[in-house]
Design a protein around this motif. Structure first.
Motif, PDB file in Angstrom:
ATOM      1  N   CYS A 148      -6.728   2.454   3.938  1.00 16.29           N
ATOM      2  CA  CYS A 148      -6.875   1.032   3.454  1.00 16.29           C
ATOM      3  C   CYS A 148      -5.571   0.509   3.850  1.00 16.29           C
ATOM      4  O   CYS A 148      -4.385   0.824   3.353  1.00 16.29           O
ATOM      5  N   MET A 149      -5.534  -0.692   4.802  1.00 13.51           N
ATOM      6  CA  MET A 149      -4.571  -1.405   5.352  1.00 13.51           C
ATOM      7  C   MET A 149      -3.948  -2.246   4.210  1.00 13.51           C
ATOM      8  O   MET A 149      -4.484  -2.780   3.425  1.00 13.51           O
ATOM      9  N   ASP A 150      -2.635  -2.495   4.402  1.00 16.62           N
ATOM     10  CA  ASP A 150      -1.941  -4.063   3.801  1.00 16.62           C
ATOM     11  C   ASP A 150      -2.400  -5.132   4.876  1.00 16.62           C
ATOM     12  O   ASP A 150      -1.480  -5.582   5.409  1.00 16.62           O
ATOM     13  N   CYS A 151      -3.566  -5.296   4.743  1.00 16.03           N
ATOM     14  CA  CYS A 151      -4.159  -6.283   5.795  1.00 16.03           C
ATOM     15  C   CYS A 151      -4.024  -7.931   5.063  1.00 16.03           C
ATOM     16  O   CYS A 151      -4.286  -8.679   6.135  1.00 16.03           O
ATOM     17  N   ALA A 152      -3.591  -8.103   4.043  1.00 23.83           N
ATOM     18  CA  ALA A 152      -3.068  -9.477   3.712  1.00 23.83           C
ATOM     19  C   ALA A 152      -4.351 -10.208   3.376  1.00 23.83           C
ATOM     20  O   ALA A 152      -4.314 -11.066   2.301  1.00 23.83           O
ATOM     21  N   VAL A 153      -5.344 -10.291   4.042  1.00 21.65           N
ATOM     22  CA  VAL A 153      -6.614 -11.099   4.004  1.00 21.65           C
ATOM     23  C   VAL A 153      -7.972  -9.861   3.824  1.00 21.65           C
ATOM     24  O   VAL A 153      -8.344  -9.534   4.724  1.00 21.65           O
ATOM     25  N   PRO A 154      -8.001  -9.401   2.455  1.00 26.40           N
ATOM     26  CA  PRO A 154      -8.987  -8.231   2.244  1.00 26.40           C
ATOM     27  C   PRO A 154     -10.279  -8.912   2.453  1.00 26.40           C
ATOM     28  O   PRO A 154     -10.841  -9.361   1.067  1.00 26.40           O
ATOM     29  N   PHE A 155     -10.975  -9.199   3.576  1.00 28.60           N
ATOM     30  CA  PHE A 155     -12.341  -9.722   3.566  1.00 28.60           C
ATOM     31  C   PHE A 155     -13.338  -8.914   2.771  1.00 28.60           C
ATOM     32  O   PHE A 155     -14.522  -9.119   2.142  1.00 28.60           O
ATOM     33  N   CYS A 156     -13.046  -7.719   2.484  1.00 21.40           N
ATOM     34  CA  CYS A 156     -13.894  -6.455   1.872  1.00 21.40           C
ATOM     35  C   CYS A 156     -14.425  -7.054   0.472  1.00 21.40           C
ATOM     36  O   CYS A 156     -15.338  -6.676  -0.029  1.00 21.40           O
TER      37      CYS A 156
ATOM     38  N   MET B 188       0.846  -1.024   0.016  1.00 22.88           N
ATOM     39  CA  MET B 188       0.135  -0.021   0.133  1.00 22.88           C
ATOM     40  C   MET B 188       0.866   1.235   0.050  1.00 22.88           C
ATOM     41  O   MET B 188       1.927   1.297   0.605  1.00 22.88           O
ATOM     42  N   GLY B 189       0.249   2.134  -0.520  1.00 27.88           N
ATOM     43  CA  GLY B 189       1.187   3.534  -0.590  1.00 27.88           C
ATOM     44  C   GLY B 189       1.408   4.061   0.682  1.00 27.88           C
ATOM     45  O   GLY B 189       2.394   4.819   0.918  1.00 27.88           O
ATOM     46  N   LYS B 190       0.575   4.009   1.570  1.00 28.11           N
ATOM     47  CA  LYS B 190       0.400   4.718   2.979  1.00 28.11           C
ATOM     48  C   LYS B 190       0.281   3.807   4.002  1.00 28.11           C
ATOM     49  O   LYS B 190      -0.819   3.608   4.397  1.00 28.11           O
ATOM     50  N   VAL B 191       1.029   2.890   4.288  1.00 28.24           N
ATOM     51  CA  VAL B 191       0.881   1.753   5.626  1.00 28.24           C
ATOM     52  C   VAL B 191       0.297   2.251   6.831  1.00 28.24           C
ATOM     53  O   VAL B 191      -0.378   1.606   7.521  1.00 28.24           O
ATOM     54  N   THR B 192       0.406   3.549   7.134  1.00 28.52           N
ATOM     55  CA  THR B 192      -0.051   4.028   8.442  1.00 28.52           C
ATOM     56  C   THR B 192      -1.390   5.040   8.337  1.00 28.52           C
ATOM     57  O   THR B 192      -1.693   5.744   9.166  1.00 28.52           O
ATOM     58  N   GLY B 193      -1.802   4.923   6.974  1.00 30.78           N
ATOM     59  CA  GLY B 193      -3.000   5.851   7.009  1.00 30.78           C
ATOM     60  C   GLY B 193      -4.236   5.582   7.663  1.00 30.78           C
ATOM     61  O   GLY B 193      -4.876   6.521   8.334  1.00 30.78           O
ATOM     62  N   PHE B 194      -4.428   4.413   7.944  1.00 29.07           N
ATOM     63  CA  PHE B 194      -5.630   4.025   8.779  1.00 29.07           C
ATOM     64  C   PHE B 194      -5.442   4.657  10.206  1.00 29.07           C
ATOM     65  O   PHE B 194      -6.351   4.608  11.171  1.00 29.07           O
ATOM     66  N   MET B 195      -4.072   4.906  10.638  1.00 32.93           N
ATOM     67  CA  MET B 195      -3.865   5.355  12.042  1.00 32.93           C
ATOM     68  C   MET B 195      -3.731   6.736  12.097  1.00 32.93           C
ATOM     69  O   MET B 195      -3.998   7.485  12.904  1.00 32.93           O
ATOM     70  N   GLU B 196      -3.519   7.604  10.916  1.00 32.65           N
ATOM     71  CA  GLU B 196      -3.454   8.891  10.788  1.00 32.65           C
ATOM     72  C   GLU B 196      -4.601   9.556  10.611  1.00 32.65           C
ATOM     73  O   GLU B 196      -4.665  10.721  11.097  1.00 32.65           O
ATOM     74  N   TYR B 197      -5.337   8.991   9.813  1.00 33.98           N
ATOM     75  CA  TYR B 197      -6.658   9.905   9.514  1.00 33.98           C
ATOM     76  C   TYR B 197      -8.036   8.946  10.126  1.00 33.98           C
ATOM     77  O   TYR B 197      -7.958   7.880   9.993  1.00 33.98           O
ATOM     78  N   LYS B 198      -8.852   9.808  10.549  1.00 31.40           N
ATOM     79  CA  LYS B 198     -10.215   9.351  10.911  1.00 31.40           C
ATOM     80  C   LYS B 198     -11.023   9.073   9.862  1.00 31.40           C
ATOM     81  O   LYS B 198     -11.173   9.775   8.855  1.00 31.40           O
ATOM     82  N   ARG B 199     -12.142   8.255  10.174  1.00 29.52           N
ATOM     83  CA  ARG B 199     -13.014   7.918   9.024  1.00 29.52           C
ATOM     84  C   ARG B 199     -13.788   9.100   8.871  1.00 29.52           C
ATOM     85  O   ARG B 199     -14.358  10.133   9.524  1.00 29.52           O
TER      86      ARG B 199
ATOM     87  N   ALA C 263      -9.777  -2.535   8.863  1.00 32.03           N
ATOM     88  CA  ALA C 263      -9.512  -1.311   9.509  1.00 32.03           C
ATOM     89  C   ALA C 263     -10.429  -0.864  10.538  1.00 32.03           C
ATOM     90  O   ALA C 263     -10.326  -0.410  11.685  1.00 32.03           O
ATOM     91  N   SER C 264     -11.868  -1.762  10.654  1.00 29.89           N
ATOM     92  CA  SER C 264     -12.684  -1.532  11.545  1.00 29.89           C
ATOM     93  C   SER C 264     -12.132  -2.135  13.032  1.00 29.89           C
ATOM     94  O   SER C 264     -12.777  -1.627  13.971  1.00 29.89           O
ATOM     95  N   LEU C 265     -11.569  -2.964  13.028  1.00 28.38           N
ATOM     96  CA  LEU C 265     -10.865  -3.673  14.184  1.00 28.38           C
ATOM     97  C   LEU C 265      -9.930  -2.622  14.731  1.00 28.38           C
ATOM     98  O   LEU C 265      -9.695  -2.764  16.040  1.00 28.38           O
ATOM     99  N   TYR C 266      -9.464  -1.547  14.265  1.00 22.38           N
ATOM    100  CA  TYR C 266      -8.736  -0.858  14.784  1.00 22.38           C
ATOM    101  C   TYR C 266      -9.294   0.510  15.292  1.00 22.38           C
ATOM    102  O   TYR C 266      -9.390   0.791  16.277  1.00 22.38           O
ATOM    103  N   GLU C 267     -10.188   1.063  14.316  1.00 21.36           N
ATOM    104  CA  GLU C 267     -10.887   2.309  14.742  1.00 21.36           C
ATOM    105  C   GLU C 267     -12.150   2.255  13.807  1.00 21.36           C
ATOM    106  O   GLU C 267     -13.430   1.951  14.265  1.00 21.36           O
ATOM    107  N   SER C 268     -12.108   2.226  12.596  1.00 19.81           N
ATOM    108  CA  SER C 268     -13.560   2.057  11.822  1.00 19.81           C
ATOM    109  C   SER C 268     -13.117   1.985  10.277  1.00 19.81           C
ATOM    110  O   SER C 268     -12.066   2.030   9.899  1.00 19.81           O
ATOM    111  N   PRO C 269     -14.082   1.367   9.697  1.00 18.77           N
ATOM    112  CA  PRO C 269     -13.953   0.775   8.209  1.00 18.77           C
ATOM    113  C   PRO C 269     -13.346   1.950   7.389  1.00 18.77           C
ATOM    114  O   PRO C 269     -13.943   3.014   7.352  1.00 18.77           O
TER     115      PRO C 269
END
Length: 484
Positions: free
Chosen positions: A46-54, A1-12, A116-122
């Motif tokens: 969008c995380m580099d989550c390895a298993v994209p259930f989405c 992913m282009g920004k692996v920390t995006g889900f921590m830096e930005y709120k939904r 990402a919803s497991l961390y904060e929100s989808p």
């Protein structure tokens, strides 16, 4: 992913809605997208989550999680974050023929499965999908792509809702001559007359239909197959037939007083209002009006919300929504773990508008109508109800009478109307939907297929699209004799 920390830096940053006080004055879309900067920030979540259930539509505990059309969500999220909009569109159209519809009317089960919803929100997947396709039309990337060759085979698709359009689009691209029959005066089925224009404006439907027509799909409106057009002609003229007629047979509420005037099925109410709106901007008066009336909407789903928003724009006097379920929790319960679709309390756009008008949420939870009350002229004047416990049992001494001169039944659909299947000798199953072979779209009648709600039962728009695609592939194999 282009920004692996995006889900921590930005709120939904969810979909934005026009002010309720303003949007109640018109029939334009209630939601609008944030600017490009925010959209790119959201895509970076969008995380580099390895298993994209989405991106893998699954059924868990009877509910859909993930995307039934298998959208390549992490890929186009990454492209949007990097500003590569055209490439993102190319990825999106590989799986979804109509992202402008799902980006507006799908409940987004993809977001229910977002890691990402497991961390904060989808991630706001639905918003980004809509932004990609709207940009594609604005930039001219979404242009006609006629098939390179023609097979000479002819297919009739009955019904022009999302399943019928998806099936027609796929078969046309495979080189077959496709004719879509629609009994209404406009193409779109559910997209035109079932979903109010506040959710999908008609020009959004029309531009896609125009593009399909330019690619070669033939559309015939105002013709009800089996009534206006003989079944024998259909079978002799076409190499195959696909029934995408929807699940339009409404469930009824057979309680005392059901025969009173002023009680209507939701789809009758919504269809007439939309037709009058499109025909004359409501000047012809050919619709069921809630103006000055106490309105009760019975049902807790999207169709009920559509009735609420419509009645408010018609200037109803009061509004109550009966929901047989208790109010949902604000957060997931233990019995509803990720990645199941989250069963939580939500305030949809219709309820928000009712709060603006009347100062309260219109929903009366755990409430069941037990009798319709009428006057000496046979018109509805009220509804008697009881409260229910968690087992949907009546709680003693909870009787209440609500004033009502208009009652709208939005309690779901049984299946397709049986007339056409009967005339084709197509069998229905125990669920009253069109029966097809196991893991197949072919009916008991040779050369007749079915897809969408007519086969599956009342479901999501995204499932209808996927079923239309899969039925088209199976129909193609049948008429060409080519195995997958």
């Amino acid at each position: 992913m282009g920004k692996v920390t995006g889900f921590m830096e930005y709120k939904r940053s969810p979909l934005r809605y026009r002010n309720p006080a303003e949007r109640l004055k018109d029939w334009r879309e209630v939601a609008y997208l944030p600017n490009e900067e925010i959209l790119r920030e959201q895509a970076s979540r969008c995380m580099d989550c390895a298993v994209p259930f989405c991106q893998n539509g699954s059924t868990l505990s009877g509910m859909t999680t993930g995307c039934p059309v298998y959208n390549l969500i992490p890929e186009w999220n990454d492209l949007i974050y990097k500003g590569n909009w055209k490439e993102a569109y190319e990825r999106l159209k590989m799986t979804n023929p109509f992202p402008e519809f799902t980006g507006r009317a799908c409940p987004a089960p993809c977001e229910g499965g977002c890691v990402a919803s497991l961390y904060e929100s989808p991630v706001t997947i639905k918003n980004i999908e809509r932004a990609i396709i709207d940009r594609a039309f604005e930039e001219g990337w979404a242009h006609p792509s006629p098939p390179a060759y023609h097979t000479g085979k002819k297919v009739a698709v009955i019904g022009s809702g999302p399943a019928g359009l998806a099936c027609a689009a796929e078969l046309n691209q495979k080189g077959h001559d496709v004719t879509v029959y629609e009994r209404s005066d406009r193409i779109g089925g559910l997209l035109t007359y079932g979903i109010p224009k506040m959710k999908i404006e008609q020009h959004i439907v029309d531009r896609r239909v125009k593009l399909l027509a330019e690619e070669g799909v033939r559309f015939i409106t105002g013709v009800e197959v089996g009534k206006h057009d003989a079944i024998e002609h259909l079978r002799s003229e076409y190499d195959a037939v696909v029934l995408c007629i929807g699940a339009t047979l409404p469930r009824d509420l057979t309680i005392p007083g059901r025969g009173l005037q002023g009680i209507h099925f939701a789809m009758e109410y919504l269809h007439l209002n939309t037709k009058s709106l499109l025909d004359s901007n409501l000047d012809d008066g050919k619709y069921i009006s809630a103006k000055g009336l106490d309105v009760i909407v019975i049902g807790g789903g999207d169709t009920a919300t559509d009735c609420i928003s419509t009645a408010l724009r018609q200037d109803c006097k009061s509004l109550v929504q009966f929901d047989i379920y208790p109010q949902r929790p604000d957060q997931r319960r233990k019995g509803n773990p990720w990645p199941q679709y989250p069963i939580i309390h939500k305030l949809d756009f219709g309820q928000e508008e009712a709060m603006q008008r009347f100062g309260r949420d219109p929903r009366s939870f755990a409430t069941s109508a037990v009798e319709f009350l009428g006057d000496e002229t046979g018109r509805i004047v009220g509804v008697r109800s009881h409260s229910l416990n968690h087992h949907k049992e009546v709680i003693p001494d909870t009787e209440q009478v609500w004033p009502a001169q208009l009652v709208l039944l939005a309690i779901g659909f049984q299946g397709p109307e049986p007339q056409l299947p009967d005339k084709l000798n197509v069998q229905l199953n125990q669920r009253l939907t069109i029966s097809t072979n196991s893991r197949s779209y072919q009916t008991n009648v040779e050369g007749v297929f079915s897809a969408g709600d007519a086969r599956r039962g009342q479901s999501l728009i995204v499932w209808a699209i996927q079923e239309g695609k899969e039925a088209a592939e199976e129909c193609h194999q049948y008429i060409t004799g080519v195995s997958p």
